[in-house]
Design a protein around this motif. Structure first.
Motif, PDB file in Angstrom:
ATOM      1  N   ARG A  97     -70.853  -2.366 -28.158  1.00  0.00           N
ATOM      2  CA  ARG A  97     -70.051  -3.069 -29.192  1.00  0.00           C
ATOM      3  C   ARG A  97     -70.106  -4.335 -28.814  1.00  0.00           C
ATOM      4  N   THR A  98     -70.361  -4.900 -27.570  1.00  0.00           N
ATOM      5  CA  THR A  98     -70.417  -6.331 -27.259  1.00  0.00           C
ATOM      6  C   THR A  98     -71.695  -7.024 -27.130  1.00  0.00           C
ATOM      7  N   GLY A  99     -72.776  -6.256 -27.724  1.00  0.00           N
ATOM      8  CA  GLY A  99     -74.188  -6.773 -27.814  1.00  0.00           C
ATOM      9  C   GLY A  99     -75.061  -6.278 -27.039  1.00  0.00           C
ATOM     10  N   ALA A 100     -74.846  -5.315 -26.234  1.00  0.00           N
ATOM     11  CA  ALA A 100     -76.126  -4.567 -25.233  1.00  0.00           C
ATOM     12  C   ALA A 100     -76.630  -3.659 -25.977  1.00  0.00           C
ATOM     13  N   GLN A 101     -77.882  -3.237 -25.731  1.00  0.00           N
ATOM     14  CA  GLN A 101     -78.524  -2.164 -26.375  1.00  0.00           C
ATOM     15  C   GLN A 101     -78.677  -1.222 -25.033  1.00  0.00           C
ATOM     16  N   MET A 102     -77.810  -0.307 -25.030  1.00  0.00           N
ATOM     17  CA  MET A 102     -77.847   0.633 -23.939  1.00  0.00           C
ATOM     18  C   MET A 102     -78.619   1.913 -24.004  1.00  0.00           C
ATOM     19  N   SER A 103     -79.297   2.240 -22.965  1.00  0.00           N
ATOM     20  CA  SER A 103     -80.027   3.557 -22.964  1.00  0.00           C
ATOM     21  C   SER A 103     -79.608   4.258 -22.063  1.00  0.00           C
ATOM     22  N   ILE A 104     -79.159   5.736 -22.109  1.00  0.00           N
ATOM     23  CA  ILE A 104     -78.919   6.538 -21.005  1.00  0.00           C
ATOM     24  C   ILE A 104     -79.470   7.719 -21.084  1.00  0.00           C
ATOM     25  N   CYS A 105     -79.338   8.603 -19.868  1.00  0.00           N
ATOM     26  CA  CYS A 105     -80.250   9.908 -19.881  1.00  0.00           C
ATOM     27  C   CYS A 105     -79.749  10.919 -19.376  1.00  0.00           C
ATOM     28  N   LEU A 106     -80.355  12.143 -19.806  1.00  0.00           N
ATOM     29  CA  LEU A 106     -79.620  13.455 -19.408  1.00  0.00           C
ATOM     30  C   LEU A 106     -80.845  14.645 -19.103  1.00  0.00           C
ATOM     31  N   ASP A 107     -80.335  15.742 -18.892  1.00  0.00           N
ATOM     32  CA  ASP A 107     -81.512  16.625 -18.599  1.00  0.00           C
ATOM     33  C   ASP A 107     -80.885  18.108 -19.064  1.00  0.00           C
ATOM     34  N   SER A 108     -79.805  18.383 -19.719  1.00  0.00           N
ATOM     35  CA  SER A 108     -79.471  19.549 -20.086  1.00  0.00           C
ATOM     36  C   SER A 108     -78.885  19.841 -21.336  1.00  0.00           C
ATOM     37  N   THR A 109     -79.050  20.875 -22.094  1.00  0.00           N
ATOM     38  CA  THR A 109     -78.788  21.266 -23.383  1.00  0.00           C
ATOM     39  C   THR A 109     -77.051  21.006 -23.795  1.00  0.00           C
ATOM     40  N   GLU A 110     -76.423  21.490 -22.313  1.00  0.00           N
ATOM     41  CA  GLU A 110     -75.125  21.316 -22.267  1.00  0.00           C
ATOM     42  C   GLU A 110     -74.503  19.817 -22.525  1.00  0.00           C
ATOM     43  N   MET A 111     -75.141  18.865 -21.883  1.00  0.00           N
ATOM     44  CA  MET A 111     -74.712  17.676 -21.956  1.00  0.00           C
ATOM     45  C   MET A 111     -75.252  17.035 -23.349  1.00  0.00           C
ATOM     46  N   ALA A 112     -76.192  17.420 -23.817  1.00  0.00           N
ATOM     47  CA  ALA A 112     -76.995  16.865 -25.275  1.00  0.00           C
ATOM     48  C   ALA A 112     -75.810  17.454 -26.290  1.00  0.00           C
ATOM     49  N   THR A 113     -75.521  18.548 -26.266  1.00  0.00           N
ATOM     50  CA  THR A 113     -74.553  19.285 -27.194  1.00  0.00           C
ATOM     51  C   THR A 113     -73.303  18.535 -27.019  1.00  0.00           C
ATOM     52  N   HIS A 114     -72.610  18.138 -25.868  1.00  0.00           N
ATOM     53  CA  HIS A 114     -71.470  17.652 -25.769  1.00  0.00           C
ATOM     54  C   HIS A 114     -71.526  16.181 -26.215  1.00  0.00           C
ATOM     55  N   LEU A 115     -72.465  15.293 -26.029  1.00  0.00           N
ATOM     56  CA  LEU A 115     -72.577  14.051 -26.444  1.00  0.00           C
ATOM     57  C   LEU A 115     -72.704  13.956 -28.202  1.00  0.00           C
ATOM     58  N   SER A 116     -73.517  14.907 -28.608  1.00  0.00           N
ATOM     59  CA  SER A 116     -73.763  15.083 -29.852  1.00  0.00           C
ATOM     60  C   SER A 116     -72.518  15.375 -30.795  1.00  0.00           C
ATOM     61  N   THR A 117     -71.434  15.781 -30.332  1.00  0.00           N
ATOM     62  CA  THR A 117     -70.271  16.038 -30.842  1.00  0.00           C
ATOM     63  C   THR A 117     -69.074  14.976 -30.876  1.00  0.00           C
ATOM     64  N   MET A 118     -69.219  14.083 -29.757  1.00  0.00           N
ATOM     65  CA  MET A 118     -68.296  13.235 -29.600  1.00  0.00           C
ATOM     66  C   MET A 118     -68.340  12.029 -30.825  1.00  0.00           C
ATOM     67  N   THR A 119     -67.078  11.582 -30.926  1.00  0.00           N
ATOM     68  CA  THR A 119     -67.015  10.479 -31.688  1.00  0.00           C
ATOM     69  C   THR A 119     -67.229   9.322 -30.928  1.00  0.00           C
ATOM     70  N   LEU A 120     -68.474   8.551 -31.297  1.00  0.00           N
ATOM     71  CA  LEU A 120     -68.751   7.179 -30.506  1.00  0.00           C
ATOM     72  C   LEU A 120     -68.441   5.951 -31.282  1.00  0.00           C
ATOM     73  N   ASP A 121     -67.578   5.077 -30.985  1.00  0.00           N
ATOM     74  CA  ASP A 121     -67.428   4.024 -31.802  1.00  0.00           C
ATOM     75  C   ASP A 121     -68.366   2.760 -31.520  1.00  0.00           C
ATOM     76  N   GLY A 122     -69.056   2.555 -32.247  1.00  0.00           N
ATOM     77  CA  GLY A 122     -70.098   1.511 -31.955  1.00  0.00           C
ATOM     78  C   GLY A 122     -71.779   1.648 -32.270  1.00  0.00           C
ATOM     79  N   PRO A 123     -72.651   0.982 -31.958  1.00  0.00           N
ATOM     80  CA  PRO A 123     -74.025   1.161 -32.179  1.00  0.00           C
ATOM     81  C   PRO A 123     -74.428   2.441 -31.316  1.00  0.00           C
ATOM     82  N   LYS A 124     -75.101   3.139 -31.979  1.00  0.00           N
ATOM     83  CA  LYS A 124     -75.894   4.471 -31.281  1.00  0.00           C
ATOM     84  C   LYS A 124     -76.489   3.818 -29.918  1.00  0.00           C
TER      85      LYS A 124
END
Length: 375
Positions: A97-124
């Motif tokens: 939201r303050t101008g960064a272009q953040m990348s993150i990483c993961l390695d599980s379907t569980e975490m991918a699913t959890h993040l995909s259902t979160m409400t994330l306020d700001g640029p993807k």
């Protein structure tokens, strides 16, 4: 100047550091693949500026504190290369939201699913799938269906951007012995990561980026075909472990610990200094190498390494120096109150004990450069 410093303290040889940075930058300019320097070792905007001078325009960090710190100085394209958990996502989003272009990483379907259902306020946020290329740490294996399953969840998520695949070849490469093994480790890192990309693409999914890297694989890789960027970090400072691997010479070790002789123990053939386990870290990575250097090698204050001496042991605030071959110590050469410099086994771990660097041997000699510590 050095005699006025309170010990133990951290010295940074600017000339050596600049050589290390330029050498890696020149290599990858010639190869034609961007570097994404890892800032976890230096944790210093002053060091990052030198990396920028050599062309760096994207970054890797190991803590969100680092991401927040470097973003505040205008470094924006940042990969947080540690598996994400939901509790950290608000800090990621605040950075975006303050101008960064953040990348993150993961390695599980569980975490991918959890993040995909979160409400994330700001640029993807961009999300990488981490690949395990050598059983070293985290990630999916190249032959696992899980890789495609995770990629599909990320690619279909409306609140995330699937960035591609990433890997860190830090297992086989750090255990390698000689150029042939180092080259093989680098190629294993590349081909295993590309195999996961190929599987994702064959499943009809996009996989835009392939990010790999460690200092040994960056320096000894013979091919970077198919690679989008290369991450490496310890090369900026180097250390005794890297020198033993053949990554550098001992004179390239830029970060050293200045310490004072506080006691003589002739009956133990030992000099005691005020840099112990907290000042040097208790990293004993060199014990796995043929040139075991205890807790560090020693140089005089001018940087001339004495091959006879090493830090044999440490307690919290004491370092125990003796001879590597058991010969009698020349105590008269190291009087009480005199200073020595310790070349660390693993600079990332050693420099983490300090709030900043006392600069030597360069345009900024005598300056103090602060670090960003903690999480």
């Amino acid at each position: 100047m050095l005699e006025d410093l309170q010990t133990p303290c951290l010295l940074l040889d600017e000339a050596a550091m600049r050589r290390n940075i330029k050498g890696m930058a020149d290599r990858f300019k010639q190869i034609g693949v961007p570097l994404r320097p890892h800032l976890k070792t230096a944790k210093s905007i002053d060091v990052a500026r030198i990396l920028q001078e050599q062309g760096a325009d994207r970054w890797t960090v190991s803590t969100l504190k680092e991401a927040e710190y470097f973003s505040s100085f205008g470094l924006k394209d940042i990969l947080y290369a540690v598996s994400i958990v939901p509790q950290k996502m608000e800090r990621i989003m605040q950075l975006n939201r303050t101008g960064a272009q953040m990348s993150i990483c993961l390695d599980s379907t569980e975490m991918a699913t959890h993040l995909s259902t979160m409400t994330l306020d700001g640029p993807k946020p961009r999300v990488y799938l981490e690949v395990d290329v050598d059983g070293h740490r985290t990630g999916v294996k190249a032959d696992q269906q899980r890789a495609v399953d995770v990629a599909r969840i990320l690619a279909n998520a409306s609140n995330l951007e699937f960035a591609g695949v990433m890997a860190h070849g830090g297992g086989v490469s750090y255990a390698a012995n000689g150029q042939q093994e180092l080259e093989a480790a680098a190629e294993q890192e590349r081909t295993c990561t590309l195999a996961v990309k190929d599987a994702i693409v064959e499943a009809g999914l996009p996989c835009p980026q392939v990010s790999i890297g460690s200092t040994p694989t960056a320096l000894f890789g013979t091919s970077f075909e198919g690679v989008s960027d290369v991450r490496a970090g310890v090369y900026v400072f180097q250390d005794v472990f890297q020198a033993n691997l053949g990554m550098c010479a001992m004179e390239d070790v830029a970060a050293t610990v200045l310490t004072s002789v506080i006691s003589h123990a002739p009956h133990l053939n030992r000099i005691v200094v005020d840099a112990g386990g907290l000042a040097l870290s208790k990293d004993r990575s060199c014990a796995s190498q043929s040139n075991d250097c205890g807790f560090g090698l020693l140089s005089d204050v001018d940087g001339h390494v004495d091959p006879l001496l090493y830090v044999q042991g440490v307690s919290q605030e004491h370092g125990y120096i003796t001879t590597r071959d058991g010969s009698p110590l020349p105590f008269e050469l190291y009087p009480l109150g005199s200073q020595l410099r310790v070349l660390p086994n693993h600079s990332c771990m050693t420099v983490a004990a300090y709030e900043g660097y006392h600069m030597i041997n360069g345009d900024h000699e005598g300056e103090w450069w602060p670090r960003c510590n903690r999480w």
